[in-house]
Design an enzyme around this catalytic site. Structure first.
Site, PDB file in Angstrom:
ATOM      1  N   CYS A  48       0.652  -1.169  -0.058  1.00  0.00           N
ATOM      2  CA  CYS A  48       0.006   0.132  -0.264  1.00  0.00           C
ATOM      3  C   CYS A  48       0.957   1.180  -0.029  1.00  0.00           C
ATOM      4  O   CYS A  48       1.774   1.654   0.837  1.00  0.00           O
ATOM      5  CB  CYS A  48      -0.851   0.004   1.171  1.00  0.00           C
ATOM      6  SG  CYS A  48      -1.867   1.630   1.532  1.00  0.00           S
ATOM      7  N   CYS A  51       0.155   3.105   3.652  1.00  0.00           N
ATOM      8  CA  CYS A  51       0.527   2.619   4.885  1.00  0.00           C
ATOM      9  C   CYS A  51       1.636   1.347   4.817  1.00  0.00           C
ATOM     10  O   CYS A  51       2.019   0.934   6.003  1.00  0.00           O
ATOM     11  CB  CYS A  51      -0.624   2.065   5.652  1.00  0.00           C
ATOM     12  SG  CYS A  51      -1.547   0.561   5.173  1.00  0.00           S
ATOM     13  N   CYS A  97      -7.284  -0.661   0.700  1.00  0.00           N
ATOM     14  CA  CYS A  97      -6.431  -1.212   1.658  1.00  0.00           C
ATOM     15  C   CYS A  97      -7.076  -1.653   3.037  1.00  0.00           C
ATOM     16  O   CYS A  97      -7.669  -0.640   3.615  1.00  0.00           O
ATOM     17  CB  CYS A  97      -5.217  -0.413   1.984  1.00  0.00           C
ATOM     18  SG  CYS A  97      -4.358  -0.950   3.186  1.00  0.00           S
ATOM     19  N   CYS A 100      -5.470   0.478   6.110  1.00  0.00           N
ATOM     20  CA  CYS A 100      -5.711   2.244   6.292  1.00  0.00           C
ATOM     21  C   CYS A 100      -6.827   2.633   5.560  1.00  0.00           C
ATOM     22  O   CYS A 100      -7.133   4.075   5.569  1.00  0.00           O
ATOM     23  CB  CYS A 100      -4.383   3.062   5.808  1.00  0.00           C
ATOM     24  SG  CYS A 100      -4.150   2.739   3.997  1.00  0.00           S
ATOM     25  N   CYS A 120      -7.699  -4.448 -10.655  1.00  0.00           N
ATOM     26  CA  CYS A 120      -7.067  -3.283 -11.739  1.00  0.00           C
ATOM     27  C   CYS A 120      -6.624  -2.010 -10.596  1.00  0.00           C
ATOM     28  O   CYS A 120      -7.337  -1.467 -10.117  1.00  0.00           O
ATOM     29  CB  CYS A 120      -8.214  -2.838 -12.552  1.00  0.00           C
ATOM     30  SG  CYS A 120      -7.683  -1.438 -13.708  1.00  0.00           S
TER      31      CYS A 120
HETATM   32 FE    FE Z   1      -2.870   0.962   3.440  1.00  0.00          FE
END
Ligand code: FE
Length: 139
Positions: A48, A51, A97, A100, A120
């Site tokens: 991510c 985070c 995600c 976060c 995607c």
């Molecule tokens: Fe994250």
């Protein structure tokens, strides 16, 4: 799954570039065929961009021709959150995600292989870490 990383909007704005903030925190979409990671074929893991949580393995990455980095499945199903998205006059499944809550992209059911899924993703929403993909969090 509860969001583990919580920051105020101001904190996100300070910690991300304007381009990453627009995608990750405002659910923006980068222009197709512009992402740095689009043609990345190196072994490693995709994290991510907000985070750092591990999201995808290079083993699940493939060339979908869509212009965005595409994956057949997340590294761990629990690491992403799937949310029904009716924005822009379309019905899609947004991918966030799980750690976060940041926007990553969308998932479609026109992918190859056993899962039939196409995650995607925005290149701007991901950070790539080169390395071994056989274990979890390998360094
Ligand atoms: Fe994250």
């Amino acid at each position: 799954m509860e969001t583990k990383v919580t920051k105020s909007d101001e904190e996100w704005r300070r910690s991300l570039t304007p381009e990453k903030y627009a995608v990750l925190r405002q659910a923006g979409t980068e222009h197709p065929f512009t992402g740095e990671l689009l043609h990345n074929k190196a072994d490693g893991t995709y994290h991510c961009g907000a985070c750092g949580a591990e999201l995808f393995s290079s083993q699940a990455k493939y060339d979908s021709g869509s212009g965005w980095p595409s994956f057949t499945e997340p590294a761990e199903a629990d690491n992403v959150q799937l949310i029904e998205d009716w924005s822009h006059g379309m019905h899609r499944t947004e991918v966030r995600c799980a750690s976060c809550g940041s926007h990553l992209g969308h998932v479609f059911d026109d992918g190859p292989g056993p899962t039939g899924q196409r995650y995607c993703m925005n290149s701007l929403a991901l950070d790539f870490q080169a390395g071994d993909t056989s274990g979890t969090e390998a360094r």
